[in-house]
Design a protein around this motif. Structure first.
Motif, short mmCIF file in Angstrom:
data_model
loop_
_atom_site.label_atom_id
_atom_site.label_comp_id
_atom_site.label_asym_id
_atom_site.label_seq_id
_atom_site.Cartn_x
_atom_site.Cartn_y
_atom_site.Cartn_z
N PRO A 1 0.68 -1.15 0.20
CA PRO A 1 0.10 -0.14 -0.01
C PRO A 1 0.81 1.43 -0.05
N LEU A 2 0.54 2.05 -0.76
CA LEU A 2 1.10 3.44 -0.96
C LEU A 2 0.41 4.48 -0.79
N LEU A 3 0.85 5.71 0.17
CA LEU A 3 0.15 6.75 0.54
C LEU A 3 0.54 7.97 -0.56
N ASP A 4 -0.41 8.58 -0.86
CA ASP A 4 -0.09 9.90 -1.78
C ASP A 4 0.80 9.58 -3.04
N LEU A 5 0.14 9.15 -4.17
CA LEU A 5 0.70 8.64 -4.96
C LEU A 5 1.10 9.83 -6.04
N ASN A 6 2.32 9.85 -6.59
CA ASN A 6 2.53 10.93 -7.66
C ASN A 6 2.40 10.25 -9.11
N TYR A 7 2.46 11.07 -9.99
CA TYR A 7 2.01 10.92 -11.35
C TYR A 7 2.31 9.52 -12.09
N ILE A 8 3.84 9.03 -11.72
CA ILE A 8 4.32 8.00 -12.35
C ILE A 8 3.62 6.75 -11.48
N GLU A 9 3.67 6.78 -10.27
CA GLU A 9 2.64 5.65 -9.63
C GLU A 9 1.44 5.71 -10.01
N ASP A 10 0.63 6.90 -10.12
CA ASP A 10 -0.72 7.16 -10.28
C ASP A 10 -0.95 6.62 -11.64
N THR A 11 -0.11 6.82 -12.83
CA THR A 11 -0.43 6.15 -14.18
C THR A 11 -0.07 4.84 -14.40
N CYS A 12 0.82 4.06 -13.66
CA CYS A 12 1.03 2.85 -13.61
C CYS A 12 0.00 2.10 -13.08
N ASN A 13 -0.68 2.68 -12.05
CA ASN A 13 -1.78 2.10 -11.21
C ASN A 13 -3.02 2.05 -12.41
N ARG A 14 -3.04 2.97 -13.14
CA ARG A 14 -4.33 3.07 -14.11
C ARG A 14 -4.03 1.90 -15.21
N ARG A 15 -2.71 1.69 -15.52
CA ARG A 15 -2.64 0.85 -16.43
C ARG A 15 -2.81 -0.75 -16.17
N LEU A 16 -2.70 -0.70 -14.58
CA LEU A 16 -3.06 -2.24 -14.10
C LEU A 16 -4.59 -2.06 -13.79
N GLN A 17 -5.22 -2.51 -14.82
CA GLN A 17 -6.67 -2.41 -14.97
C GLN A 17 -7.16 -2.75 -13.40
N GLY A 18 -6.87 -3.72 -12.93
CA GLY A 18 -7.40 -4.33 -11.72
C GLY A 18 -7.51 -3.67 -10.64
N SER A 19 -6.11 -2.48 -10.47
CA SER A 19 -6.22 -1.89 -9.20
C SER A 19 -6.68 -0.58 -9.49
N CYS A 20 -7.25 -0.05 -10.84
CA CYS A 20 -7.68 1.07 -10.95
C CYS A 20 -8.83 1.49 -9.92
N ARG A 21 -9.68 0.51 -9.92
CA ARG A 21 -10.95 0.63 -9.19
C ARG A 21 -10.75 0.87 -7.67
N LEU A 22 -9.82 0.12 -7.42
CA LEU A 22 -9.45 -0.04 -6.04
C LEU A 22 -9.14 1.66 -5.57
N HIS A 23 -8.21 1.96 -6.24
CA HIS A 23 -7.47 3.27 -6.02
C HIS A 23 -8.82 4.16 -5.76
N ARG A 24 -9.51 4.46 -6.62
CA ARG A 24 -10.44 5.44 -6.48
C ARG A 24 -11.37 5.11 -5.30
N GLU A 25 -11.98 4.05 -5.01
CA GLU A 25 -12.66 3.51 -3.84
C GLU A 25 -11.63 4.05 -2.56
N ILE A 26 -10.55 3.69 -2.48
CA ILE A 26 -9.82 4.28 -1.38
C ILE A 26 -9.77 5.69 -1.09
N LEU A 27 -9.69 6.44 -2.42
CA LEU A 27 -9.67 7.76 -1.97
C LEU A 27 -11.04 8.29 -1.46
N LEU A 28 -12.07 7.76 -1.87
CA LEU A 28 -13.39 8.29 -1.34
C LEU A 28 -13.59 7.97 0.01
N GLU A 29 -13.20 6.86 0.41
CA GLU A 29 -13.38 6.20 1.56
C GLU A 29 -12.52 7.08 2.71
N ASN A 30 -11.33 7.30 2.00
CA ASN A 30 -10.34 7.95 3.17
C ASN A 30 -10.88 9.22 3.49
#
Lengths: 202, 329
Positions: free
Chosen positions: A163-192
């Motif tokens: 788990p990573l806190l406060d993603l920067n652009y590189i981490e963010d975009t790679c995250n998006r490319r991995l289709q699976g975790s894209c969704r996860l990322h957003r939910e965490i944001l809102l929940e947070n």
């Protein structure tokens, strides 16, 4: 690509649970009722609040509540990469910020009026949405608009089973490319967002 | 003071810093621990009843602030006085505003409030000064009284079902011409007995609107309705409607002399400096600032009043003034 080195450091030298440096300033737009600048590392956004004021479009006037509007834009120079789907993303983020702030503002105290929130990204390096929410909160507080609470936001993601806190652009975009975790990322944001609000309130 | 944007050199920076520190040390310490930000809980004693005022709400049995500001307590009432907000009208306030729309029987006036104020045709004195019913003709001639973008001065009458109403039932209210309107944060203007000031030595009028709009203009002699009316009757009936509002001939005759224009600008700049420094704006402080600008060894030119040097001077002067009044009191 290795996002966390064996020593436990990320690409920009942070630990997985470390945030970037934040800096905030209020009163940056002289003519606005409230304004704020918010920086998270290299991400830099500016927010301005106008209102409560007379509703511009009479048909949108609400008799019991204030109308909250939000406009999110990215400056053309904010990022090097030309983003082809910026428009849709902008509308989406506008909506997210508007909904968050609408919940937070005590709109019932300002019936038949309108509050405009403008946020612009000056420099984008991941986590623009969180930075915008933070800037908008500060600007609203600066404008003296009654609020339930101060909403704060920070992005978080799950990369290579860390788990990573406060993603920067590189981490963010790679995250998006991995289709699976894209969704996860957003939910965490809102929940947070809600979690922080909850903790602050109690 | 919010983000003072001035280019100061090192000495000026140090001087300003010192003046501000002095001001801070002089401010009353009584309320210093009562400042809250949004969502701070306000300690209250629940046993002896309590009234929640503006800027507070109840959350999980606690009283919580909803704006950033200072907690004020009056008997049972607990409220938060917010630091920065739009103007909140109170009945009887004298305000300066700008006409934005001429609507049927009313003008809409922008007064820095969350809604536009309404000035009804029936709640202002007609130019001829006679009390009578407003006819359809009066309604058609509304633009001859106020047009869009005119700056006017009026009094807050009260809240009606359709918003905030103003009234202008005296000759001192009405259209303002030949001067400048300044916008300052409304909390800098305190409610006082007198909001109209005539600075005789400069021949200018100063109106400190409670809504943060300030008018600095050439002095206009307030004429009594009845007297003017009689004079007019003897002259010409048709000129009656233009008693207060300049007819073209009169306009040429009463040309504003340059000295007056300069003192208008000087006063306006004094107010601008005070508002950037965040000092309360009262007629005494304004006059002191104007005097300071013109009494220095080499008179400060009007355009340099907004520069950093004069700003620092004003801050130092204010610090000295406050320490003096503190000692006296």
């Amino acid at each position: 690509m290795e996002f966390v080195s064996p020593e436990g450091l990320r690409l920009d030298g942070r630990r997985p649970m470390e945030m970037r440096q934040i800096r905030a300033e209020i009163g940056v737009v002289a003519k606005a009722d409230g304004s704020a600048m918010f920086e998270m590392g290299n991400t830099k956004v500016i927010a301005a609040v106008y209102g409560p004021k007379e509703v511009q479009n009479r048909s949108q006037q609400l008799n019991a509540n204030a109308l909250v509007r939000c406009e999110y834009t990215m400056a053309n120079f904010s990022t090097r990469r030309s983003d082809e789907k910026t428009k849709g993303r902008s509308t989406e983020i506008s909506l997210v910020i508007r909904q968050t702030m609408e919940e937070c503002i005590l709109t019932n105290l300002m019936p038949r009026s309108q509050i405009d929130i403008f946020v612009q990204v000056l420099q984008a390096d991941g986590g623009t949405r969180s930075a915008c929410i933070n800037a908008a909160t500060l600007a609203l507080a600066d404008a003296g608009i009654p609020m339930r609470d101060l909403v704060t936001s920070c992005s978080a993601g799950y990369l290579n089973s860390t788990p990573l806190l406060d993603l920067n652009y590189i981490e963010d975009t790679c995250n998006r490319r991995l289709q699976g975790s894209c969704r996860l990322h957003r939910e965490i944001l809102l929940e947070n967002t809600k979690q922080l609000e909850y903790r602050r309130g109690t | 003071m919010r983000g003072l944007q001035l280019s100061l050199n090192q000495t000026q920076k140090v001087r300003l810093q010192r003046a501000l520190e002095k001001l801070e040390s002089l401010s009353s310490k009584a309320n210093s621990n009562a400042s809250v930000i949004v969502a701070d809980s306000i300690p209250v004693n629940h046993e002896d009843g309590l009234l929640k005022g503006h800027g507070t709400t109840e959350f999980n049995g606690e009283v919580v602030a909803t704006v950033c500001g200072v907690v004020e307590r009056v008997n049972k009432l607990v409220y938060v006085r917010s630091l920065r907000a739009r103007y909140k009208p109170e009945v009887g306030d004298i305000i300066v505003g700008r006409v934005i729309e001429v609507a049927p029987k009313r003008w809409r006036v922008e007064i820095n409030y969350s809604h536009d104020a309404v000035l009804m045709l029936s709640s202002m004195n007609l130019p001829d000064g006679i009390q009578r019913r407003r006819t359809a003709l009066d309604e058609l001639n509304m633009r001859s009284i106020f047009e869009e973008n005119d700056v006017i001065c009026a009094e807050v009458r009260g809240f009606q079902h359709d918003g905030l109403h103003l009234q202008a039932r005296s000759q001192k209210y009405g259209k303002l011409g030949r001067g400048q309107m300044l916008t300052v944060p409304p909390y800098l203007v305190k409610r006082r007995k007198q909001h109209f000031h005539n600075l005789e030595q400069y021949g200018i009028d100063l109106i400190l609107g409670c809504n943060g709009f300030i008018w600095v203009g050439e002095h206009v002699e307030v004429t009594d309705d009845m007297v003017v009316d009689q004079v007019n009757n003897s002259e010409q009936q048709s000129a009656k409607s233009d008693v207060k509002f300049f007819s073209p001939g009169e306009q040429e005759r009463s040309y504003t002399p340059q000295e007056t224009r300069e003192s208008i600008c000087r006063t306006a700049n004094a107010i601008r400096v005070l508002s950037t420094l965040g000092f309360n704006i009262t007629v005494e402080v304004i006059m002191e600032t104007v005097d300071l600008s013109s009494s220095l060894k080499q008179q400060v030119p009007i355009h340099e009043m907004l520069g950093s040097e004069f700003c620092v001077l004003v801050a130092e002067k204010e610090a000295a003034r406050r320490s003096l009044t503190k000692k006296k009191g």
